[in-house]
Design a protein around this motif. Sequence first.
Motif, short mmCIF file in Angstrom:
data_model
loop_
_atom_site.label_atom_id
_atom_site.label_comp_id
_atom_site.label_asym_id
_atom_site.label_seq_id
_atom_site.Cartn_x
_atom_site.Cartn_y
_atom_site.Cartn_z
N LEU A 198 62.52 110.65 69.70
CA LEU A 198 62.41 109.30 69.16
C LEU A 198 61.06 108.71 69.50
CD1 LEU A 198 64.12 107.41 67.57
CD2 LEU A 198 65.05 106.50 69.67
N ALA A 199 60.59 108.97 70.72
CA ALA A 199 59.32 108.38 71.15
C ALA A 199 58.15 109.29 70.81
CB ALA A 199 59.38 108.09 72.64
N LEU A 200 58.38 110.26 69.95
CA LEU A 200 57.32 111.23 69.64
C LEU A 200 56.00 110.57 69.22
CD1 LEU A 200 57.38 114.30 69.80
CD2 LEU A 200 57.54 114.33 67.33
N PRO A 201 56.02 109.58 68.33
CA PRO A 201 54.74 108.97 67.96
C PRO A 201 54.01 108.39 69.16
CG PRO A 201 56.50 108.22 66.50
CD PRO A 201 57.15 109.01 67.58
N PHE A 202 54.76 107.72 70.03
CA PHE A 202 54.13 107.15 71.22
C PHE A 202 53.58 108.26 72.11
CE2 PHE A 202 54.41 105.77 75.69
CZ PHE A 202 53.55 104.69 75.64
N HIS A 203 54.38 109.30 72.32
CA HIS A 203 53.92 110.38 73.19
C HIS A 203 52.70 111.09 72.62
CE1 HIS A 203 58.22 110.50 74.89
NE2 HIS A 203 57.44 109.79 75.66
N PHE A 204 52.73 111.30 71.32
CA PHE A 204 51.58 111.96 70.71
C PHE A 204 50.34 111.10 70.87
CE2 PHE A 204 48.70 112.88 67.20
CZ PHE A 204 48.54 114.24 67.39
N LEU A 361 57.85 103.16 80.18
CA LEU A 361 59.06 103.44 80.96
C LEU A 361 59.88 104.54 80.29
CD1 LEU A 361 60.41 99.93 82.04
CD2 LEU A 361 59.09 101.55 83.38
N ALA A 362 60.01 104.44 78.95
CA ALA A 362 60.78 105.44 78.22
C ALA A 362 60.12 106.82 78.37
CB ALA A 362 60.89 105.06 76.75
N ALA B 8 65.17 93.53 65.71
CA ALA B 8 66.54 93.51 65.23
C ALA B 8 66.68 94.29 63.92
CB ALA B 8 66.99 92.07 65.04
N LEU B 9 65.71 94.08 63.03
CA LEU B 9 65.75 94.81 61.76
C LEU B 9 65.64 96.31 62.00
CD1 LEU B 9 63.53 92.48 59.55
CD2 LEU B 9 65.99 92.86 59.33
N GLY B 10 64.78 96.68 62.95
CA GLY B 10 64.64 98.09 63.28
C GLY B 10 65.95 98.66 63.80
N LEU B 72 58.13 100.01 68.05
CA LEU B 72 59.30 99.14 67.96
C LEU B 72 60.56 99.95 67.68
CD1 LEU B 72 58.01 96.09 65.86
CD2 LEU B 72 58.60 96.15 68.26
N VAL B 73 60.45 100.85 66.73
CA VAL B 73 61.63 101.64 66.34
C VAL B 73 62.12 102.47 67.53
CG1 VAL B 73 62.40 103.52 64.86
CG2 VAL B 73 61.07 101.66 63.89
N THR B 74 61.17 103.03 68.30
CA THR B 74 61.55 103.79 69.48
C THR B 74 62.31 102.92 70.47
OG1 THR B 74 59.53 105.08 69.29
CG2 THR B 74 60.64 105.13 71.40
N LEU B 75 61.78 101.73 70.69
CA LEU B 75 62.35 100.89 71.73
C LEU B 75 63.76 100.42 71.38
CD1 LEU B 75 59.28 98.81 72.87
CD2 LEU B 75 60.45 100.65 74.07
N VAL B 76 64.06 100.24 70.09
CA VAL B 76 65.44 99.87 69.75
C VAL B 76 66.31 101.11 69.56
CG1 VAL B 76 64.95 97.61 68.79
CG2 VAL B 76 64.84 99.62 67.33
N GLY B 77 65.67 102.23 69.25
CA GLY B 77 66.43 103.46 69.02
C GLY B 77 67.04 104.01 70.30
#
Lengths: 535, 111, 95
Positions: A198-204, A361-362, B8-10, B72-77
């Motif tokens: 899920l955090a792939l874009p951030f990690h990349f 943190l994630a 929220a939308l995410g 944003l999407v990561t953080l809500v996901g």
Amino acid sequence: MNGSLRQSMAWLHTWSGLLLGWLLVAVFVTGTSAYYREEISLWMEPELHQSTASDDTMDLAWQTLGRIAPEARSWDISLPDARNPAVQLRWQPAGEEQPRQGGGRNRGEQAWMDAGSGEVLTPRETRGGHFLYRFHFELYGVPRLWARWLICVATMFMLVAIISGVITHKKIFKDFFTFRPGKGQRSWLDAHNASAVLALPFHFMITYSGLLLFMVMLMPWGIDAAYDGDRRAFFDEAFPRSTEAPGPAGEPADMVAIGPLAEATAARFERPVSRIEVQHPNRENARIRISVEQDVAISGRRRGGSPTQVFQGSSGDLLETIEPSQAPAPLMGKVYNVMTNLHLVRFADPVVRLLFFFSGLAGSAMVATGMLLWVSKRTQQLRRQQPGAALKLVNGLNMASITGLLAAIGAYFAANRLLPTALAERSSWEIRVFFLVWLVSLVHGLLRPHRRGWIEQLAVITVLWLALPFVDMATTDSHLFSAAAWRLGALAGFDLICLLLGALWGYTLWRVARPKPDKRKPARARQPALAEGNT
Amino acid sequence: MTVLLALALGYTGLTCLALGMKRHHQELLGRKPTEARLRLFKAIGWLLLLATTAACLMLWPLGLALSMVPILVTLVGLPLIFLLPYRPALARHLAWALPLVAGGLAVGGLG
Amino acid sequence: MSQLKNATRLSVASRAIAAVLGGYALSATATAALSVGLPMSRMDAVITASVLSFLIYSVAVIWAFACATTARAWAGIAIPTLLCGALVWLLGPAS
């Protein structure tokens, strides 16, 4: 990709992930803290907290420097901003410039000034958030170059792991919402996958930009080939600097008041003044450079100059107006700027900073779950046997690198409040406390049995982090229930984040300490299908 | 406060995407979905993620906005992934409640 | 994974060397070749090549492990490295 190669890729991921994971988790955690390094530094210097900017701040700074450094070759005044309430004064003492030890420019003398009263403040000696920030990319006490290379190798591996992970595990995109709780290794695998994918874009972004920041160190061969080994020529071309030499100081002469000049500059650019530099103060050839804050555009130059006006010091005549200019960059130059600006969060917006902090943190959790997965998998393979020395060692190191590091950081903050302010080598003592606590947690982790060890260390960090706001309350006037903390935001935010993280560690403790559901159903935990999971 | 609306939308968008997958659909709603429903949820999910992008574009300049969308999407996901198995009902209710609350805040002067 | 056979281990070790050292050699020479070869200003070419270098390195590492045979893995890294090296030698700044 055939089966055995997928297996060798998995083998590579597992083992280098384990070895580099210990380093990566420290890099991630300290890097996450570095998003708030200025806020941390401010929190760790409570002597600055009561400073409040006023209309007189600039005049006060002007007078204070005139008093403490009238003969200096240059002055440099950083005015208060949203992240720091005090005025930072820097100056180069008169006489020949002394080259700094280990190269680089001499930064001269430095002092803090109360923005409201003009009084010179002496904050307690501390490295503040800077220590954690530096640790993030060059560790501590290790030759700088070695440490940087080591961390870059780990980063490079992570980049390869990201790309190869995407190629080998295409199917995780299909069900990345999957988390199967209470199934030991499976759950860790799911948590690791979910946070990684899920955090792939951030990690990349964070790994690639991390490498880009050290591009010249890691990959100088392009420069060497195109510039025939003359790296200076490349830097001069890439980062052109005004090479105007200051020239010798002129005859003594009075300078005009700073207030009207600053007002003129602020009005010209429609922004508050952030910095005032003076060359040859109190001389007939004094030059005053007044700069305003600058928003960094995401693809903008990292070292772009701020909008500035230059004045003649004795007459107050405007000599030059320097507009912010965006040097046209090629596509990859823009990529470089976007990536490094994101890595360093060079944006004023506090919301962006907070979101990055949570992403950090994630990311830390992603690395940590990977390491826990390793232990979980091997514990499950053991069945009823006693864990061997290797497993114990890995587990102890995991504990030290996760809970131990968090204990060390918490202790570093607590030491800042609890060590006597007059202690000699105070900032070194704060750092010694950090490493001492880390070492104790490692020894503890190696000696205690697996589950008990985790529970004890989690209990320690829960108490420690939850206690920090209260220690703050007992030792300073700018705690959570004071106006100063809320006026500055950063201070209240620091204490609130400590409480939030403390609560998070407490929740983890509660999850780990309660009896495991699969102990009640031992048959399920040992299904053969679960033992061969693909890491 | 538009940032809360974007988050929220995410969240709702991702929940809809989860509802567009057979297994998660059953987990969340307790019944077997039809192909058409799955496709519908997927479409709504992607539309909501587009709306998240639009909210980001309102908040930040273009380049930063586009970089912030995946963050944003990561953080809500991440919370969603852990809510799905433990509190599926809560996950489902948050999906409609969050945008309402955040939208209310955004409209009600705090934005 | 102790089940991995010795031959596989040897192959993994060999590929790891090809990936880590060979990959670096490849990305270094490719960066140098692009820096002198790209039709842009000298500085832009250097920046473009250097930014891409880590992508080249990643691709090389993945190639080393994804290839069907170890020999092909080595060849796929060694040949482009030599070609890029030759290009640098041919196009390098006349000094």
